[in-house]
Write a protein that holds these residues in place. Structure first.
Motif, short mmCIF file in Angstrom:
data_model
loop_
_atom_site.label_atom_id
_atom_site.label_comp_id
_atom_site.label_asym_id
_atom_site.label_seq_id
_atom_site.Cartn_x
_atom_site.Cartn_y
_atom_site.Cartn_z
N HIS A 142 53.90 52.47 43.48
CA HIS A 142 54.22 51.31 42.69
C HIS A 142 52.88 51.18 41.97
N VAL A 143 52.78 50.86 40.46
CA VAL A 143 51.63 50.60 39.81
C VAL A 143 50.98 49.45 40.37
N ASN A 144 49.63 49.31 39.93
CA ASN A 144 48.89 48.21 40.24
C ASN A 144 49.36 47.00 39.74
N PRO A 145 49.21 45.58 40.26
CA PRO A 145 49.20 44.61 39.35
C PRO A 145 48.45 44.65 38.04
N PRO A 146 48.99 43.87 37.11
CA PRO A 146 48.43 44.11 35.83
C PRO A 146 46.88 43.26 36.03
N ARG A 147 46.20 43.70 35.15
CA ARG A 147 44.76 43.33 35.32
C ARG A 147 44.34 43.12 33.57
N ASP A 148 43.15 42.44 33.19
CA ASP A 148 42.83 42.52 31.83
C ASP A 148 41.77 43.61 31.94
N ARG A 178 33.62 47.36 27.97
CA ARG A 178 34.60 46.37 27.87
C ARG A 178 35.50 46.48 29.03
N VAL A 179 35.36 47.49 29.76
CA VAL A 179 36.23 47.83 31.09
C VAL A 179 35.42 47.73 32.42
N ARG A 180 36.08 47.78 33.52
CA ARG A 180 35.56 47.94 34.94
C ARG A 180 34.63 49.28 34.94
N ASP A 181 35.28 50.34 34.71
CA ASP A 181 34.50 51.85 34.50
C ASP A 181 35.73 52.69 34.04
N ILE A 182 35.09 53.95 33.65
CA ILE A 182 36.11 55.10 33.16
C ILE A 182 35.89 56.31 34.14
N ALA A 242 48.95 54.97 29.47
CA ALA A 242 49.86 54.57 30.81
C ALA A 242 49.24 53.40 31.28
N GLY A 243 49.98 52.52 31.82
CA GLY A 243 49.64 51.72 32.98
C GLY A 243 50.72 50.49 32.89
N PRO A 244 50.38 49.41 33.80
CA PRO A 244 51.59 48.32 33.85
C PRO A 244 51.92 47.83 32.36
N PRO A 245 53.22 47.37 32.23
CA PRO A 245 53.59 46.98 31.00
C PRO A 245 52.85 45.81 30.36
N GLU A 246 52.35 44.84 31.28
CA GLU A 246 51.70 43.85 30.77
C GLU A 246 50.09 44.15 30.47
N SER A 247 49.76 45.46 30.84
CA SER A 247 48.09 45.63 30.35
C SER A 247 48.18 46.82 29.38
N VAL A 248 49.10 47.51 29.03
CA VAL A 248 49.14 48.53 28.06
C VAL A 248 48.76 48.07 26.70
#
Length: 264
Positions: A142-148, A178-182, A242-248
């Motif tokens: 399962h993908v991670n929960p959506p995050r900002d 703008r993100v946690r890390d890459i 690619a990612g959670p639908p709410e985050s993409v």
């Protein structure tokens, strides 16, 4: 799905057991740093031989040998070693990717049916079947929960031409604050599977070919991810996100703002 797993594991045994202490470059593709090894060629030959024996009417599209059309409406899409540079240097992040698609073997139109991504060095094996879910060594994913974006870990990859790398470097420089890390792991198939297993929150990459996408994208999608492109297009060589639908959508919007699908 079972056959894809069997094939990927067989090729993985060949790659693992046959790796010499020093790997030589057999050829290059888009540039001098885009390499092919003898093992890429041997692994694809093994996959083609076993697919032909098991399903002689299916088509085959491989990274090294191109397209062999079939008559069944199904095409096997093969990356014999995804992460060849990692393999060349002995970095344990490379995989066998075996996907099956219905329709033309083009990400813009195909329907992915089944796939397997087998990480050669440690044996992790991701499988997926359309409507059947995706799995890591039998465990449902399962993908991670959506995050900002500010708290999201992103994966990406870089092309092999100077022009593309200049743009990709600019995009990374804009994204990083703008993100946690890459992370840049070096295997798009494993990155997409990491979206499905929760090892990454989001992934974006320009330049992914059909063999990079076929299996890994299905693993991500069957785990609940969205896999898309930019400007309303499907995932493909121009861009894959690619990612959670709410985050993409937020990442797509930012990539569009940055012109991440251009080479200038």
């Amino acid at each position: 799905m079972q056959l894809a797993e069997s094939l990927a594991r067989a090729a993985g045994r060949l790659v693992r057991d046959g790796r010499p202490d020093h790997v030589d470059v057999a050829a290059t593709k888009s540039s001098d740093v885009d390499v092919v090894t003898a093992m890429d060629l041997a692994a694809e030959a093994l996959l083609r031989e076993q697919i032909h024996a098991a399903r002689p009417d299916d088509g085959i599209l491989g990274e090294e040998e191109g397209l062999t059309p079939g008559t069944s409406g199904l095409t096997w899409v093969l990356d014999p070693i995804d992460g060849t540079v990692n393999y060349l240097y002995g970095i344990p992040a490379y995989a066998i990717s075996v996907g099956v698609v219905a329709g033309e073997p083009d990400p813009a139109t195909w329907t992915a049916v089944a796939g397997c991504v087998h990480a050669v060095a440690d044996g992790r094996t991701y499988t997926a079947g359309r409507g059947l879910g995706s799995y890591l060594d039998g465990r449902r994913l399962h993908v991670n929960p959506p995050r900002d974006l500010a708290t999201s870990l992103l994966g990406t990859g870089f092309g092999y031409t100077v022009e593309r790398r200049r743009v990709q470097a600019r995009v990374v420089a804009e994204l990083l604050p703008r993100v946690r890390d890459i992370r840049r792991i070096g295997s798009a198939a494993l990155d997409l599977c990491s979206i499905g297993s929760g090892g990454l929150d989001l992934h974006y990459e320009r330049g992914l070919n059909p063999w990079d996408l076929a299996a890994g994208a299905l693993v991500a999608q069957e785990a609940g991810a969205v896999v898309t492109g930019m400007h309303g297009r499907r995932a493909g060589v121009a861009m894959t996100v690619a990612g959670p639908p709410e985050s993409v959508p937020a990442l797509v919007a930012l990539l569009e703002e940055l012109g991440a699908d251009r080479d200038e």
